[in-house]
Every structure is written in structure tokens, then in C-alpha cells.
Design a protein around this motif. Structure first.
Motif, PDB file in Angstrom:
ATOM      1  N   UNK A   1     -10.326 -67.572 -55.704  1.00  0.00           N
ATOM      2  CA  UNK A   1      -9.778 -66.334 -55.567  1.00  0.00           C
ATOM      3  C   UNK A   1      -8.451 -66.057 -56.433  1.00  0.00           C
ATOM      4  N   UNK A   2      -7.984 -64.910 -56.206  1.00  0.00           N
ATOM      5  CA  UNK A   2      -6.518 -64.511 -56.899  1.00  0.00           C
ATOM      6  C   UNK A   2      -5.449 -65.414 -56.031  1.00  0.00           C
ATOM      7  N   UNK A   3      -4.303 -65.582 -57.142  1.00  0.00           N
ATOM      8  CA  UNK A   3      -3.313 -66.278 -56.559  1.00  0.00           C
ATOM      9  C   UNK A   3      -2.630 -65.558 -55.471  1.00  0.00           C
ATOM     10  N   UNK A   4      -1.901 -66.396 -54.485  1.00  0.00           N
ATOM     11  CA  UNK A   4      -1.104 -65.927 -53.523  1.00  0.00           C
ATOM     12  C   UNK A   4       0.273 -65.465 -53.976  1.00  0.00           C
ATOM     13  N   UNK A   5       0.567 -64.143 -53.901  1.00  0.00           N
ATOM     14  CA  UNK A   5       1.860 -63.714 -54.356  1.00  0.00           C
ATOM     15  C   UNK A   5       2.933 -63.428 -53.503  1.00  0.00           C
ATOM     16  N   UNK A   6       3.861 -64.446 -53.413  1.00  0.00           N
ATOM     17  CA  UNK A   6       4.899 -64.207 -52.420  1.00  0.00           C
ATOM     18  C   UNK A   6       5.964 -63.210 -52.776  1.00  0.00           C
ATOM     19  N   UNK A   7       6.161 -62.493 -51.571  1.00  0.00           N
ATOM     20  CA  UNK A   7       7.163 -61.105 -51.911  1.00  0.00           C
ATOM     21  C   UNK A   7       8.361 -61.419 -52.264  1.00  0.00           C
ATOM     22  N   UNK A   8       8.995 -60.172 -52.930  1.00  0.00           N
ATOM     23  CA  UNK A   8      10.418 -60.246 -53.544  1.00  0.00           C
ATOM     24  C   UNK A   8      10.596 -61.133 -54.576  1.00  0.00           C
ATOM     25  N   UNK A   9       9.641 -61.078 -55.605  1.00  0.00           N
ATOM     26  CA  UNK A   9       9.442 -61.823 -56.858  1.00  0.00           C
ATOM     27  C   UNK A   9       9.498 -63.246 -56.672  1.00  0.00           C
ATOM     28  N   UNK A  10       8.504 -63.767 -55.537  1.00  0.00           N
ATOM     29  CA  UNK A  10       8.389 -65.116 -55.445  1.00  0.00           C
ATOM     30  C   UNK A  10       7.424 -65.543 -56.329  1.00  0.00           C
ATOM     31  N   UNK A  11       7.321 -66.913 -56.275  1.00  0.00           N
ATOM     32  CA  UNK A  11       6.409 -67.493 -57.399  1.00  0.00           C
ATOM     33  C   UNK A  11       4.964 -67.220 -56.935  1.00  0.00           C
ATOM     34  N   UNK A  12       3.772 -67.508 -57.802  1.00  0.00           N
ATOM     35  CA  UNK A  12       2.538 -67.486 -57.310  1.00  0.00           C
ATOM     36  C   UNK A  12       2.089 -68.984 -56.858  1.00  0.00           C
ATOM     37  N   UNK A  13       1.193 -68.913 -55.717  1.00  0.00           N
ATOM     38  CA  UNK A  13       0.543 -70.172 -55.477  1.00  0.00           C
ATOM     39  C   UNK A  13      -0.710 -70.193 -55.773  1.00  0.00           C
ATOM     40  N   UNK A  14      -1.425 -71.150 -56.268  1.00  0.00           N
ATOM     41  CA  UNK A  14      -2.780 -71.013 -56.714  1.00  0.00           C
ATOM     42  C   UNK A  14      -3.741 -71.768 -55.595  1.00  0.00           C
TER      43      UNK A  14
END
Length: 188
Positions: free
Chosen positions: A168-181
Motif C-alpha cells: 500500500x501507500x506509505x505511512x505519512x507522519x503528521x507535521x512534515x514527518x518522514x514517510x514510512x514504507x
């Protein structure tokens, strides 16, 4: 240096200043203090809830948790409370990550690679690939799939080469956090 201290040191050196760590805890001194205790607790918990696999020199550390009967926890309840206390006003970041991660965690039985850290002194030399490859071959022999969340595009690309697939899509952490795959690897 004791084996446990060396393993904590390896994890701290591997993760202590990455984008995810900085998103969780921006202040480096606070981050290193929290991470040192967090990794110590994770390794102790994993001794009963999973497996810690290391290279001979402890410069590569894998933390595997069994997810054969449900989503695994990196810490027991007391450990979670201690981590949140240590994190202080940044505890909400740990809760946000935990909720987002749990929401995406696969429900079918598997082994979860919660952490794999390679000391920066030997990163890029093939140590991590070799060590993880050996573990994956054992999981393949047992017919067990595996899951992880890659914390950078570099690690994502490594895991793709080792047979993981994006889940699926990356996990996008809030407040300009990094992506987790989120990544899944069926038994080969």
C-alpha cells in the motif's frame, strides 16, 4: 563493553539521528537519552517475545517479533508507560506513530522485523544485507512471511532487493514527518 550495551550502542548509532528519530524527538540530547532506554527495554522485552539476532561483532542487530497470533508489541505495558514518561511532552508522537503503525499492520500470521540497525561504521559494506538475508532464508524454510516498515527510501530499496514488496501507500507522519514504507515479504 557488554553484549547488551554494544547492541544498544549499535541501534542508537543506526537510528539516533535519522529523520524518524528527529520527528519523534527533535532535541538530540533528549532523543539519545530516550532512545538508549527505549532500545534497552525493547531488547529485554524481545528476549521473551521474539528474537534478537546479531552479527558476531554486534554491529548489525535485528529485532524480530512474532505476529503469528496478532499484532506484536515492542514493549510490555510497563515499558510503554516508561517510554511515554521519558518522552515527556513529545509522548504524543509515540502515540501517533503507534496508532498509524497498528492500523496498517497485517493481520495474517507473520514475523515482524521491528528494527534492524547497522552501525554507521559498516553501513554500505553488505553486512546488513548478509545478516538479514540469512534470517530470511530461515523464515523461508519455515514457510513464514515477514513484515516491516522501512524508514527511508534507501532502506526501502534494500528491502525490495531482498524480496519485500510495498504494501500500500506509505505511512505519512503528521507535521512534515518522514514517510514510512510498509513492506511484506511472502515466504520464498
Amino acid at each position: 563493553m557488554s553484549t547488551e550495551n554494544q547492541r544498544v550502542r549499535t541501534l542508537l548509532r543506526a537510528f539516533g539521528d535519522d529523520a524518524f528519530a528527529q520527528w519523534l524527538l527533535p532535541d538530540q540530547e533528549h532523543r539519545h537519552h530516550v532512545y538508549r532506554e527505549w532500545f534497552t527495554m525493547v531488547l529485554a522485552h524481545t528476549a521473551t517475545a521474539g528474537r534478537v539476532i546479531t552479527s558476531e561483532d554486534d554491529l548489525a542487530v535485528q529485532v524480530w517479533l512474532s505476529a503469528r497470533t496478532g499484532a506484536p508489541d515492542m514493549l510490555d505495558e510497563a515499558g510503554v508507560q516508561r517510554l511515554l514518561e521519558l518522552a515527556g511532552r513529545r509522548a504524543h508522537r509515540f502515540r501517533e506513530f503507534a496508532a498509524m503503525s497498528a492500523e496498517r499492520h497485517p493481520r495474517e500470521p507473520h514475523e515482524y522485523l521491528a528494527l534492524i540497525g547497522v552501525d554507521p561504521a559498516v553501513q554500505g559494506t553488505g553486512v546488513g544485507s548478509r545478516e538479514l538475508g540469512e534470517t530470511l532464508r530461515r523464515l523461508d524454510a519455515d514457510g513464514l512471511p515477514s513484515y516491516l516498515e522501512a524508514s527511508s527510501t534507501r532502506s526501502r530499496n534494500l528491502y525490495l532487493r531482498l524480496g519485500f514488496q510495498l504494501l500500500g501507500a506509505p505511512i505519512t507522519l503528521p507535521d512534515e514527518g518522514p514517510h514510512l514504507y510498509p513492506m511484506w515479504r511472502p515466504a520464498q
